[in-house]
Design a protein around this motif. Structure first.
Motif, short mmCIF file in Angstrom:
data_model
loop_
_atom_site.label_atom_id
_atom_site.label_comp_id
_atom_site.label_asym_id
_atom_site.label_seq_id
_atom_site.Cartn_x
_atom_site.Cartn_y
_atom_site.Cartn_z
N GLU A 1 0.81 -1.13 -0.08
CA GLU A 1 0.08 0.07 0.08
C GLU A 1 0.98 1.20 0.01
O GLU A 1 1.81 1.29 0.87
N PHE A 2 0.67 2.17 -1.13
CA PHE A 2 1.65 3.46 -1.13
C PHE A 2 0.96 4.48 -0.34
O PHE A 2 -0.45 4.70 -0.56
N TYR B 1 1.44 8.39 0.79
CA TYR B 1 2.15 9.89 0.81
C TYR B 1 1.64 10.66 1.75
O TYR B 1 0.63 10.69 2.03
N TYR C 1 -3.70 8.89 -0.65
CA TYR C 1 -3.50 7.31 -1.24
C TYR C 1 -3.70 7.47 -2.87
O TYR C 1 -4.21 8.46 -3.35
N PRO C 2 -3.06 6.53 -3.56
CA PRO C 2 -3.24 6.30 -5.05
C PRO C 2 -4.70 6.78 -5.54
O PRO C 2 -5.75 6.25 -5.11
N SER D 1 8.78 -0.99 -9.52
CA SER D 1 8.01 0.23 -9.53
C SER D 1 8.87 1.72 -10.20
O SER D 1 10.17 1.40 -10.17
N LEU E 1 7.10 9.48 1.48
CA LEU E 1 6.43 8.40 0.74
C LEU E 1 6.87 6.88 1.42
O LEU E 1 8.17 6.76 1.57
N HIS E 2 5.98 6.05 1.66
CA HIS E 2 6.06 4.88 2.42
C HIS E 2 5.17 3.81 1.55
O HIS E 2 4.38 4.08 0.88
N LEU E 3 5.71 2.62 1.85
CA LEU E 3 5.19 1.49 0.90
C LEU E 3 4.97 0.55 2.37
O LEU E 3 5.76 0.12 2.96
N TYR F 1 6.84 -0.60 7.14
CA TYR F 1 6.71 0.63 5.93
C TYR F 1 8.04 0.90 5.63
O TYR F 1 9.05 1.28 6.12
N LEU G 1 10.49 5.14 1.01
CA LEU G 1 11.09 5.47 -0.40
C LEU G 1 11.64 6.68 -0.23
O LEU G 1 12.56 6.76 -0.86
#
Length: 199
Positions: A7-8, A10, A21-22, A68, A81-83, A170, A173
């Motif tokens: 899950e991206f 920001y 979120y996206p 990505s 930004l975290h994933l 997390y 990025l």
């Protein structure tokens, strides 16, 4: 959100309160054969008008590779930004090379930082009978349990000395939080791979 494997997230500002979120997500299956499946995902976040994520699943081995790429816009305000990776179930965390792996709860020195781990090898999240393995060689800094609040108390950052939440990690990025002697924005091309599998 707990049902998403990747899950991206920001964030604007240095405290993790305002999340984005996206949006405009488009998913396309490129190929689906007896031994592999390829899926392409495109979406937007405030720092980029087009992010591309390419998922490759090797069905026999059970390995998912997430590749990505994106071009980042200039942003001088605080951002990150975290994933998120994980199932949302609590368990244990180990990281490093097999045979010399560290256990997050028992291997750390007393008083050491519990906000991050840093590893160029894999980390493993164990949930009873299942272990999720994540290898992200380009993303070595991992926030444990939640996104770190970078706000200061009396002029200094206060780091956690313990955490019991190991349900999600997390991957960090990027961020432009810290005061440094280089530019405060990180525009340009980003590219990385993450491998995921279950043991």
């Amino acid at each position: 959100a707990d049902n998403h494997l990747f899950e991206f997230i920001y964030s604007k500002g240095i405290s993790p309160q305002k999340f984005f979120y996206p949006t405009n997500v488009k998913v396309e299956t490129i190929a689906d054969t007896h031994d592999k499946k390829y899926v392409q995902v495109h979406f937007e976040l405030p720092f980029s008008k087009r992010l591309s994520v390419y998922y490759s699943l090797w069905k026999e081995d059970g390995i998912i590779r997430m590749s990505s790429t994106f071009s980042k816009l200039v942003e001088k305000d605080k951002e990150s930004l975290h994933l998120a990776v994980g199932t949302g179930k609590n368990g244990t965390l180990t990281y490093g090379k097999d045979g010399t792996a560290l256990d997050f709860q028992t291997s750390r020195l007393p008083g050491s930082n519990a906000d991050f781990i840093c590893t160029s090898n894999m980390f493993k999240m164990n949930y009873g009978q299942h272990t999720a393995c994540i290898y992200s060689p380009q993303l070595n800094l991992v926030e444990v349990g939640n996104i770190v609040n970078e706000e200061q108390v009396n002029g200094a950052k206060v780091w956690k000395e313990k955490t019991t939440d190991l349900s999600k990690m997390y991957l960090y990025l990027f961020n432009n939080y810290w005061h440094t002697n280089y530019k405060a924005y990180q525009e340009g091309f980003f590219s990385y791979n993450i491998d995921f599998w279950m043991e």
